[in-house]
Write an enzyme that holds these catalytic residues in place. Structure first.
Site, PDB file in Angstrom:
ATOM      1  CE  LYS A 181      -1.549   1.904   3.692  1.00  0.00           C
ATOM      2  NZ  LYS A 181      -2.202   2.242   4.976  1.00  0.00           N
ATOM      3  CD1 TRP A 185     -12.714  -0.643   2.218  1.00  0.00           C
ATOM      4  CD2 TRP A 185     -11.436  -1.804   3.628  1.00  0.00           C
ATOM      5  NE1 TRP A 185     -12.861  -1.971   1.920  1.00  0.00           N
ATOM      6  CE2 TRP A 185     -12.094  -2.707   2.769  1.00  0.00           C
ATOM      7  CE3 TRP A 185     -10.577  -2.321   4.607  1.00  0.00           C
ATOM      8  CZ2 TRP A 185     -11.912  -4.095   2.846  1.00  0.00           C
ATOM      9  CZ3 TRP A 185     -10.401  -3.696   4.678  1.00  0.00           C
ATOM     10  CH2 TRP A 185     -11.057  -4.562   3.813  1.00  0.00           C
ATOM     11  CG  HIS A 186      -6.346   2.831   5.057  1.00  0.00           C
ATOM     12  ND1 HIS A 186      -5.099   2.257   5.187  1.00  0.00           N
ATOM     13  CD2 HIS A 186      -7.188   2.119   5.836  1.00  0.00           C
ATOM     14  CE1 HIS A 186      -5.196   1.220   6.020  1.00  0.00           C
ATOM     15  NE2 HIS A 186      -6.455   1.125   6.411  1.00  0.00           N
ATOM     16  CE1 TYR A 187     -14.022   6.199   3.049  1.00  0.00           C
ATOM     17  CE2 TYR A 187     -13.408   4.235   1.822  1.00  0.00           C
ATOM     18  CZ  TYR A 187     -14.252   4.881   2.699  1.00  0.00           C
ATOM     19  OH  TYR A 187     -15.325   4.211   3.239  1.00  0.00           O
ATOM     20  CG  HIS A 188      -7.032  10.550   3.445  1.00  0.00           C
ATOM     21  ND1 HIS A 188      -6.572   9.323   2.988  1.00  0.00           N
ATOM     22  CD2 HIS A 188      -6.120  11.464   3.005  1.00  0.00           C
ATOM     23  CE1 HIS A 188      -5.453   9.490   2.321  1.00  0.00           C
ATOM     24  NE2 HIS A 188      -5.166  10.779   2.299  1.00  0.00           N
TER      25      HIS A 188
END
Length: 627
Positions: free
Chosen positions: A428, A529-532
């Site tokens: 990632k 799922w680490h969107y920001h």
């Protein structure tokens, strides 16, 4: 079935079981609070009565010091902290996690992600890039559906966002002592740890919550029995006399008083599980606030629905403009991830992320294994949007009917378990340069907005991905993994071919995917799922997270971040909820002290763990063997 045939079939089955969609679970259904005496303040939204028809009059019996929209990763610790002194209303659009077996147990982790029903704890969406994704729809937010890895942000991140380091180091342990545990460190993770060191991702830093270059083992919110502990459990620290939590409460918009020089939030309108509409008021005090904690998708979406955003976009949807701000929904980022599948000859115990390799190139390497072996994974329907569609890759999309998939499901139970054995090496990118945006498609808060992340639009991101894939394949080829899996060292092309054939996203594949790492990165990108982003500091909110241009409105969640903290953000987002609640306490204390002219600052949170170390060791559980 021979190994080659089994592996080929596996290519189309297993990888997405861990990553996103695999097999359906029962719907979330009616909540059984489990520990209802521990959470007497959690009630269904339909129990709330709002007798006043106008926001111009604030009714004392229905006025709150704080109304928090979103009972998620940040919202729960924020509500628990503020309730020690203030009246708080916490509104959560989903149900409770306590009675949902697919949320509560590690072995069912992937089942909730596969449930795309309207009552699922996980709401499916696909970005316009063609990457399958999920957002939480349950009390506890992302902590109720994620992979559970717990690790703090770097000190650089803390300094960059301007947080008080002392208070940060008090806020993390407040979370850790309640819901964080040592991992059950098994053979797969040992092989992965040794392989990381074998490819020089060193030194080995042992078990630590700290963000440190090299290889480390972090904490987890799964206990030794495989039970998940979520941010919802932090509500046990709340003052039950001052906190009201409503589940199945979908906020439709924030309401503003626009009669003054600046718009000010006065309350919210929400609907209950029966679709009846309610309204809740803020107390008539300049200190009272509506706080958005709905996540990187939900918070910018709610601002737009409430009339704060680009004027032209709002007017297209006939939304009354409260404040024209072109930056709402802009600067959306997701940490792109690519995977390498590693098959094994023997059964491997299920394991989520426990070990991570942190490189100075901004690439994180993690691993998981063992998903897809349960009877539910093998026998259940995987859903119209799942990776099972990989089995139908030769059929045009419009012909991929439910009947065709049902036929596949009927035959799936005959598959040998061997095709479900193995695990993943995940690479990632940290801090991607590529950014996108979020826009409304309609005015229904139940629907997902349109989200674009523009993966690898910046060339530097693509270069780092190629570095990460090279590292991941070297790890899969390490003697520690080959000794563990029982397979001889496989070529890079063969390893890449497994992911390419798995059809893990909706992006068209190219013939040279296994020969060009650049093309492989573009075509097999997935999310973790680490969107920001969407509500950046300095553009949508100020340094205190107050929304710029309006009064009594604040955003407290990952939508304000320009980068995802640490290797996995949940620890810092939970800490942020505790931190911001403590800061609001501190501000109130300072205000009273000044008015009394005592010149003293009172400490409000005596229960905060006074631990200035960047480490926290749970004394009630034995230290894991991670050496």
């Amino acid at each position: 079935m021979g190994y080659v045939g089994a592996l080929r079939l596996f290519c189309s089955l297993l990888p997405w079981l861990f990553i996103l969609l695999s097999s359906p679970s029962p719907s979330q259904g009616k909540p059984g609070y489990g520990s209802e005496y521990r959470y007497p303040f959690i009630k269904r939204a339909s129990t709330f009565s709002s007798s006043s028809s106008s926001f111009s009059t604030s009714r004392a019996d229905r006025a709150f010091d704080y109304i928090i929209i979103g009972g998620g990763t940040a919202g729960c610790p924020l509500a628990a902290t503020l309730s020690q002194k203030f009246s708080v209303l916490l509104l959560e659009r989903g149900g409770v996690p306590f009675s949902n077996a697919n949320v509560s147990f590690l072995q069912n982790f992937h089942l909730t992600l596969a449930d795309i029903s309207e009552t699922s704890a996980s709401q499916f969406f696909s970005s316009t890039d063609g990457v399958l994704n999920s957002r939480a729809r349950v009390l506890g937010g992302g902590t109720s559906i994620n992979a559970g890895f717990y690790t703090r942000a770097s000190r650089r991140f803390i300094r960059k966002v301007g947080w008080d380091e002392k208070l940060v180091n008090e806020s993390y342990p407040w979370i850790e002592k309640q819901i964080v545990h040592w991992p059950d460190f098994g053979p797969w993770q040992r092989a992965f740890r040794d392989s990381l060191l074998d490819v020089d991702i060193s030194p080995f830093n042992g078990f630590t919550y700290d963000h440190m270059y090299g290889t480390k083992v972090g904490g987890t919110i799964f206990d030794r029995f495989g039970r998940r502990h979520t941010a919802a459990e932090l509500l046990a620290s709340a003052n039950p006399q001052k906190l009201s939590v409503l589940i199945y409460a979908t906020v439709q918009k924030i309401v503003f008083d626009t009669s003054g020089k600046r718009p000010k939030a006065v309350g919210v309108i929400f609907k209950d599980e029966d679709r009846n509409q309610h309204q809740a008021f803020l107390a008539n005090s300049p200190k009272s606030e509506v706080i958005l904690s709905s996540g990187a998708i939900g918070s910018p979406q709610m601002l737009l629905l409430s009339g704060i955003g680009p004027k032209a976009e709002l007017e297209k949807l006939n939304i009354s403009v409260v404040l024209d701000n072109k930056y709402v929904g802009r600067g959306m980022s997701d940490n792109p991830m690519n995977t390498i599948f590693v098959p094994t000859k023997k059964h491997v115990k299920q394991s989520l992320i426990q070990t991570v390799g942190i490189t100075k190139r901004g690439v994180y390497i993690e691993s998981s294994c063992g998903f897809g072996q349960s009877k539910d994974s093998i026998h259940c329907h995987h859903g119209i949007m799942s990776a099972e569609m990989g089995q139908l890759s030769t059929i045009p999309p419009k012909q991929r009917s439910r009947e065709v998939i049902a036929n596949y499901v009927r035959n799936k139970h005959n598959l040998p378990k061997e095709v479900f054995r193995g695990g993943f090496i995940l690479e990632k990118l940290a801090n991607p340069f590529s950014m996108g945006d979020l826009k409304l498609v309609n005015t229904n808060p139940d629907d997902n907005p349109s989200v674009t992340f523009n993966y690898f639009s910046h060339p530097e991101d693509l270069k780092r991905c190629m570095d990460g894939v090279r590292m991941a394949t070297r790890i899969a080829q390490s003697k520690y993994f080959t000794d563990f899996t029982g397979f001889s060292r496989q070529t890079t092309e063969k390893l890449l071919n497994i992911t390419v054939k798995a059809n893990v996203n909706l992006i068209p594949k190219n013939p040279n995917d296994t020969k060009s790492l650049e093309q492989f990165c573009r075509d097999t990108v997935v999310t973790i799922w680490h969107y920001h982003g969407g509500c950046h500091v300095g553009k949508v909110v100020n340094s205190s997270n107050k929304v710029i241009g309006v009064d009594r409105l604040r955003v407290v969640d990952g939508s304000t971040f320009r980068e995802s903290p640490g290797t996995n953000p949940q620890a810092t987002v939970m800490m942020m909820g505790r931190y911001m609640g403590s800061k609001l306490f501190e501000g109130e204390t300072r205000s009273r002290s000044l008015s009394m002219r005592t010149g003293k600052r009172r400490r409000v949170h005596k229960e905060v763990v006074r631990n200035t170390s960047m480490y926290h060791v749970r004394g009630d559980i034995e230290q894991p063997d991670v050496k």
